[in-house]
Design an enzyme around this catalytic site. Structure first.
Site, mmCIF file in Angstrom:
data_model
loop_
_atom_site.group_PDB
_atom_site.id
_atom_site.type_symbol
_atom_site.label_atom_id
_atom_site.label_comp_id
_atom_site.label_asym_id
_atom_site.label_seq_id
_atom_site.Cartn_x
_atom_site.Cartn_y
_atom_site.Cartn_z
ATOM 1 N N LEU A 164 0.842 -1.202 0.000
ATOM 2 C CA LEU A 164 0.000 0.000 0.000
ATOM 3 C C LEU A 164 0.873 1.246 0.000
ATOM 4 O O LEU A 164 1.701 1.424 0.892
ATOM 5 C CB LEU A 164 -0.884 0.023 1.256
ATOM 6 C CG LEU A 164 -1.891 -1.121 1.402
ATOM 7 C CD1 LEU A 164 -2.351 -1.231 2.844
ATOM 8 C CD2 LEU A 164 -3.078 -0.877 0.488
ATOM 9 N N THR A 165 0.659 2.095 -0.991
ATOM 10 C CA THR A 165 1.372 3.372 -1.003
ATOM 11 C C THR A 165 0.926 4.186 0.214
ATOM 12 O O THR A 165 -0.259 4.427 0.382
ATOM 13 C CB THR A 165 1.050 4.149 -2.295
ATOM 14 O OG1 THR A 165 1.369 3.309 -3.397
ATOM 15 C CG2 THR A 165 1.849 5.431 -2.382
ATOM 16 N N HIS A 215 6.997 -4.771 -8.892
ATOM 17 C CA HIS A 215 5.693 -4.143 -9.171
ATOM 18 C C HIS A 215 5.506 -4.063 -10.688
ATOM 19 O O HIS A 215 6.059 -3.188 -11.351
ATOM 20 C CB HIS A 215 5.647 -2.743 -8.549
ATOM 21 C CG HIS A 215 4.268 -2.169 -8.414
ATOM 22 N ND1 HIS A 215 3.197 -2.617 -9.148
ATOM 23 C CD2 HIS A 215 3.776 -1.170 -7.619
ATOM 24 C CE1 HIS A 215 2.106 -1.934 -8.812
ATOM 25 N NE2 HIS A 215 2.439 -1.053 -7.888
ATOM 26 N N ASN A 273 -0.729 -1.924 -12.184
ATOM 27 C CA ASN A 273 -1.303 -0.586 -11.908
ATOM 28 C C ASN A 273 -0.820 0.542 -12.814
ATOM 29 O O ASN A 273 -0.839 1.710 -12.422
ATOM 30 C CB ASN A 273 -1.054 -0.198 -10.447
ATOM 31 C CG ASN A 273 -1.752 -1.129 -9.478
ATOM 32 O OD1 ASN A 273 -2.273 -2.163 -9.885
ATOM 33 N ND2 ASN A 273 -1.774 -0.790 -8.211
ATOM 34 N N TYR A 308 2.188 1.281 -13.937
ATOM 35 C CA TYR A 308 3.537 1.822 -13.750
ATOM 36 C C TYR A 308 4.473 1.256 -14.826
ATOM 37 O O TYR A 308 4.022 0.613 -15.772
ATOM 38 C CB TYR A 308 4.001 1.564 -12.312
ATOM 39 C CG TYR A 308 3.080 2.233 -11.317
ATOM 40 C CD1 TYR A 308 2.857 3.611 -11.371
ATOM 41 C CD2 TYR A 308 2.379 1.495 -10.358
ATOM 42 C CE1 TYR A 308 1.976 4.237 -10.491
ATOM 43 C CE2 TYR A 308 1.497 2.117 -9.478
ATOM 44 C CZ TYR A 308 1.295 3.481 -9.557
ATOM 45 O OH TYR A 308 0.418 4.108 -8.696
ATOM 46 N N ARG A 340 3.900 -8.648 -9.032
ATOM 47 C CA ARG A 340 2.485 -8.241 -8.985
ATOM 48 C C ARG A 340 2.061 -7.795 -10.379
ATOM 49 O O ARG A 340 2.740 -6.997 -11.016
ATOM 50 C CB ARG A 340 2.277 -7.105 -7.977
ATOM 51 C CG ARG A 340 0.792 -6.827 -7.731
ATOM 52 C CD ARG A 340 0.555 -5.768 -6.675
ATOM 53 N NE ARG A 340 -0.615 -6.114 -5.872
ATOM 54 C CZ ARG A 340 -1.475 -5.231 -5.378
ATOM 55 N NH1 ARG A 340 -1.292 -3.938 -5.583
ATOM 56 N NH2 ARG A 340 -2.500 -5.619 -4.652
ATOM 57 N N ASN A 358 -4.160 4.294 -14.302
ATOM 58 C CA ASN A 358 -3.180 5.200 -14.893
ATOM 59 C C ASN A 358 -3.153 5.106 -16.424
ATOM 60 O O ASN A 358 -2.094 5.138 -17.044
ATOM 61 C CB ASN A 358 -1.787 4.930 -14.312
ATOM 62 C CG ASN A 358 -1.689 5.368 -12.863
ATOM 63 O OD1 ASN A 358 -2.083 6.473 -12.517
ATOM 64 N ND2 ASN A 358 -1.182 4.496 -12.004
ATOM 65 N N ARG A 387 -12.252 -7.773 -11.487
ATOM 66 C CA ARG A 387 -13.336 -6.868 -11.060
ATOM 67 C C ARG A 387 -12.817 -5.491 -10.647
ATOM 68 O O ARG A 387 -13.577 -4.531 -10.588
ATOM 69 C CB ARG A 387 -14.108 -7.497 -9.895
ATOM 70 C CG ARG A 387 -13.262 -7.717 -8.654
ATOM 71 C CD ARG A 387 -13.974 -8.578 -7.645
ATOM 72 N NE ARG A 387 -13.172 -8.829 -6.459
ATOM 73 C CZ ARG A 387 -13.366 -9.852 -5.650
ATOM 74 N NH1 ARG A 387 -14.334 -10.717 -5.895
ATOM 75 N NH2 ARG A 387 -12.614 -10.019 -4.584
ATOM 76 N N ALA A 413 -5.704 -10.456 -5.167
ATOM 77 C CA ALA A 413 -6.026 -9.214 -4.454
ATOM 78 C C ALA A 413 -7.143 -8.518 -5.208
ATOM 79 O O ALA A 413 -7.319 -8.725 -6.405
ATOM 80 C CB ALA A 413 -4.802 -8.309 -4.390
#
Length: 365
Positions: free
Chosen positions: A27-28, A175, A178, A180, A227, A235, A267, A295
């Site tokens: 978690l950021t 990572h 998301n 990135y 991940r 993004n 989802r 997750a």
């Protein structure tokens, strides 16, 4: 009396003997200073550590070009390594297993975070459309990496992994999700290259797999996870065929023998919001040979269900673990959960919304 709670059954993840299957998601938290982890992180992580519990640390930048958010930590300098050491020690004192998440924002950044105010680096020179901005400042136009620059970035991941082990972490999570840098290379809605790092699915995944290979060779594949979020469009990083992307990566990763693959549920198309979908991670789960972590909006009931029906080995919890430092205990007792306060997720307060969520004993009046 209720029988076994699937989330609370032991699991052997490689050489790590886990006492339960509840993982602290990365978690950021934006509680660092000058990209250096701070002492208050010791309390935050140790509160959530249990004997044989698995914690994944927040995004930690791999180089001076990696940052895209204020007050996030790094793992590329000696000072950063030394700052992480007592945090890792605090988790180990509680018997926890702790991985460092290696992060590069790519184009999710701006000139202000870059050395000498340069453009952020990416696979492309296309900007993120502003409506896709999550938090932080407006993104700047990125600079497309030249093909001869890519090995240097891969080497930054390798050195960061080595630094994480030096800081005492048990392993690293790359990572690749998301939107990135690694995700930017993989997704066909972002990657518009015409060299060997663009075009076909194999070419778009090349950068991700070269990072995995370099990191695994440096610290050992048994200490490496990744991940991924093939279905997500965070993004401004969507893909036209996320099933193929997820499946290709799940199969390709087997070649490197890494410890785990951590995938975000379809989802969670957008961060924070669940959407019901026909898509499933099951084909990826079946294709990947190591530990499979899921997750994305999980609670106690569907977390137990995905373990019991074989959809995953472990479940990562973000917001609920943030708001409930004793989440495994609460799940064991089926106790009520503290509600999370979204307004304090990304503040820099060293206590509020960070280490002040009550434990079960102190929350019942």
């Amino acid at each position: 009396m209720e029988g076994t709670i699937p989330l609370l059954t032991p699991y052997k993840m490689g050489k790590f003997e886990l006492s339960h299957r509840i993982v602290l998601a990365p978690l950021t938290r934006m509680r660092s200073y000058n990209f250096v982890a701070q002492p208050h992180a010791m309390l935050y992580y140790s509160q959530r550590a249990t004997k044989g519990g698995f914690l994944i640390g927040e995004t930690s930048g791999i180089s001076d070009t990696a940052q895209g958010y204020p007050k996030t930590p790094g793992i590329w300098t000696k000072e950063q390594v030394e700052a992480w050491r007592p945090v890792v020690d605090a988790v180990h004192e509680k018997g926890g297993v702790f991985f460092c998440q290696l992060f590069h924002a790519g184009r999710v950044s701006n000139y202000g975070y870059q050395p000498n105010g340069q453009p952020p680096i990416s696979c492309t020179d296309k900007m993120i459309r502003s409506e896709f901005q999550l938090y932080g400042d407006e993104c700047s136009a990125p600079r497309r990496l030249l093909i001869e620059e890519i090995p240097k970035v891969i080497n930054d991941y390798r050195i960061a992994a080595k630094n994480a082990i030096e800081a005492g972490f048990d392993g690293v999570e790359i990572h690749g999700a998301n939107g990135y840098l690694i995700d930017q290379f993989m997704k066909d809605q972002v990657n518009d290259r015409i060299d060997e790092y663009g075009g076909s699915l194999e070419n778009r995944c090349r950068f991700a797999l070269e990072v995995v290979k370099a990191v695994a060779e440096e610290i050992g594949a048994e200490k490496v996870g990744i991940r991924l979020s093939p279905f997500a469009d965070y993004n401004d990083s969507g893909d036209s065929n996320p099933e193929s992307l997820g499946l290709y990566m799940s199969e390709a990763l087997n070649k490197y023998g890494i410890l785990y693959c951590h995938m975000i549920e379809p989802r969670m198309i957008m961060q924070f919001e669940r959407e019901e979908t026909e898509n499933s991670l099951l084909p990826m789960r079946k294709a990947f040979g190591g530990t499979f972590i899921v997750a994305g909006g999980y609670g106690r009931d569907d977390g137990n269900e995905v373990i019991s029906n074989g959809g995953a080995d472990l479940v990562a919890f973000g917001r609920w673990f943030l708001a409930n430092p004793d989440l495994p205990r609460r799940f064991e007792l089926d106790a009520p959960l503290n509600k999370y306060d979204r307004s304090t997720f990304y503040t820099d307060d060293p206590v509020i919304g960070y280490t002040d969520y009550p434990f079960l004993e102190s929350s019942s009046q």
